[in-house]
Design a protein around this motif. Structure first.
Motif, mmCIF file in Angstrom:
data_model
loop_
_atom_site.group_PDB
_atom_site.id
_atom_site.type_symbol
_atom_site.label_atom_id
_atom_site.label_comp_id
_atom_site.label_asym_id
_atom_site.label_seq_id
_atom_site.Cartn_x
_atom_site.Cartn_y
_atom_site.Cartn_z
ATOM 1 N N LEU A 111 1.499 -83.347 -18.385
ATOM 2 C CA LEU A 111 1.128 -84.277 -17.337
ATOM 3 C C LEU A 111 1.745 -83.763 -16.050
ATOM 4 C CD1 LEU A 111 1.633 -87.776 -18.965
ATOM 5 C CD2 LEU A 111 -0.497 -86.675 -18.389
ATOM 6 N N GLY A 112 0.938 -83.416 -15.137
ATOM 7 C CA GLY A 112 1.440 -82.872 -13.894
ATOM 8 C C GLY A 112 0.284 -82.608 -12.963
ATOM 9 N N ILE A 113 0.494 -81.675 -12.076
ATOM 10 C CA ILE A 113 -0.504 -81.422 -11.051
ATOM 11 C C ILE A 113 -1.778 -80.821 -11.646
ATOM 12 C CG2 ILE A 113 0.167 -79.129 -10.298
ATOM 13 C CD1 ILE A 113 0.004 -80.656 -7.435
ATOM 14 N N SER A 168 -3.064 -81.357 -14.701
ATOM 15 C CA SER A 168 -3.786 -82.422 -15.381
ATOM 16 C C SER A 168 -4.454 -83.367 -14.378
ATOM 17 C CB SER A 168 -2.828 -83.200 -16.277
ATOM 18 O OG SER A 168 -3.457 -84.326 -16.830
ATOM 19 N N MET A 169 -3.732 -83.700 -13.326
ATOM 20 C CA MET A 169 -4.297 -84.601 -12.325
ATOM 21 C C MET A 169 -5.412 -83.927 -11.532
ATOM 22 S SD MET A 169 -2.877 -87.315 -13.056
ATOM 23 C CE MET A 169 -3.532 -88.353 -11.787
ATOM 24 N N ALA A 170 -5.262 -82.643 -11.232
ATOM 25 C CA ALA A 170 -6.308 -81.923 -10.520
ATOM 26 C C ALA A 170 -7.575 -81.840 -11.363
ATOM 27 C CB ALA A 170 -5.829 -80.526 -10.148
ATOM 28 N N LEU A 171 -7.410 -81.596 -12.658
ATOM 29 C CA LEU A 171 -8.574 -81.560 -13.545
ATOM 30 C C LEU A 171 -9.222 -82.931 -13.660
ATOM 31 C CD1 LEU A 171 -10.151 -79.582 -15.235
ATOM 32 C CD2 LEU A 171 -8.622 -80.055 -17.127
ATOM 33 N N THR A 172 -8.419 -83.983 -13.681
ATOM 34 C CA THR A 172 -8.958 -85.336 -13.728
ATOM 35 C C THR A 172 -9.759 -85.653 -12.470
ATOM 36 O OG1 THR A 172 -7.145 -86.101 -15.121
ATOM 37 C CG2 THR A 172 -8.333 -87.775 -13.886
ATOM 38 N N VAL A 173 -9.241 -85.298 -11.310
ATOM 39 C CA VAL A 173 -9.957 -85.539 -10.055
ATOM 40 C C VAL A 173 -11.233 -84.722 -9.996
ATOM 41 C CG1 VAL A 173 -9.815 -85.240 -7.554
ATOM 42 C CG2 VAL A 173 -7.927 -86.277 -8.785
ATOM 43 N N ALA A 174 -11.181 -83.472 -10.452
ATOM 44 C CA ALA A 174 -12.378 -82.633 -10.463
ATOM 45 C C ALA A 174 -13.454 -83.222 -11.374
ATOM 46 C CB ALA A 174 -12.023 -81.216 -10.901
ATOM 47 N N LEU A 175 -13.049 -83.725 -12.529
ATOM 48 C CA LEU A 175 -14.019 -84.346 -13.437
ATOM 49 C C LEU A 175 -14.568 -85.650 -12.868
ATOM 50 C CD1 LEU A 175 -12.360 -83.664 -16.885
ATOM 51 C CD2 LEU A 175 -14.550 -82.783 -16.090
ATOM 52 N N LEU A 176 -13.735 -86.417 -12.178
ATOM 53 C CA LEU A 176 -14.222 -87.643 -11.533
ATOM 54 C C LEU A 176 -15.264 -87.323 -10.459
ATOM 55 C CD1 LEU A 176 -11.081 -89.890 -11.078
ATOM 56 C CD2 LEU A 176 -13.170 -90.481 -12.266
ATOM 57 N N ILE A 177 -14.996 -86.319 -9.651
ATOM 58 C CA ILE A 177 -15.950 -85.946 -8.602
ATOM 59 C C ILE A 177 -17.241 -85.427 -9.219
ATOM 60 C CG2 ILE A 177 -16.348 -84.289 -6.735
ATOM 61 C CD1 ILE A 177 -13.346 -84.619 -6.064
ATOM 62 N N THR A 178 -17.123 -84.605 -10.264
ATOM 63 C CA THR A 178 -18.317 -84.085 -10.932
ATOM 64 C C THR A 178 -19.122 -85.218 -11.568
ATOM 65 O OG1 THR A 178 -17.129 -82.048 -11.408
ATOM 66 C CG2 THR A 178 -19.125 -82.446 -12.660
#
Length: 88
Positions: free
Chosen positions: A58-60, A62-72
């Motif tokens: 859990l870190g940057i 994981s959060m970056a991948l989560t944001v990228a998936l949300l935008i996609t």
């Protein structure tokens, strides 16, 4: 004990939602695979965050991948089939 219960609950909900998606795609003739990208992205967010919790990344990243998936997932909502039935 609580992390185990939460993990089992998340896995149960993920399984039920995958089952629901499969049943809906069999009912409606979806010919465009782009309409499934939103559902796949949102399911992957749950899997990535669950794996991140259990394996300690859990870190940057994981959060970056989560944001990228949300935008996609948000971008591909335009390809979701419209439900034209209105209930009054």
């Amino acid at each position: 004990m609580w992390p185990t219960i939460a993990t089992l609950l998340v896995l149960l909900i993920l399984g039920l939602s995958i089952n629901k998606i499969i049943v809906k795609t069999k009912k409606t003739p979806i010919t465009d695979p782009k309409s499934l990208v939103t559902s796949i992205c949102f399911l992957l967010i749950g899997v990535i965050n669950l794996a991140g919790y259990w394996f300690g990344f859990l870190g940057i990243a994981s959060m970056a991948l989560t944001v990228a998936l949300l935008i996609t997932g948000a971008y591909f909502t335009r390809y979701l089939p419209a439900d034209n039935t209105r209930q009054s």
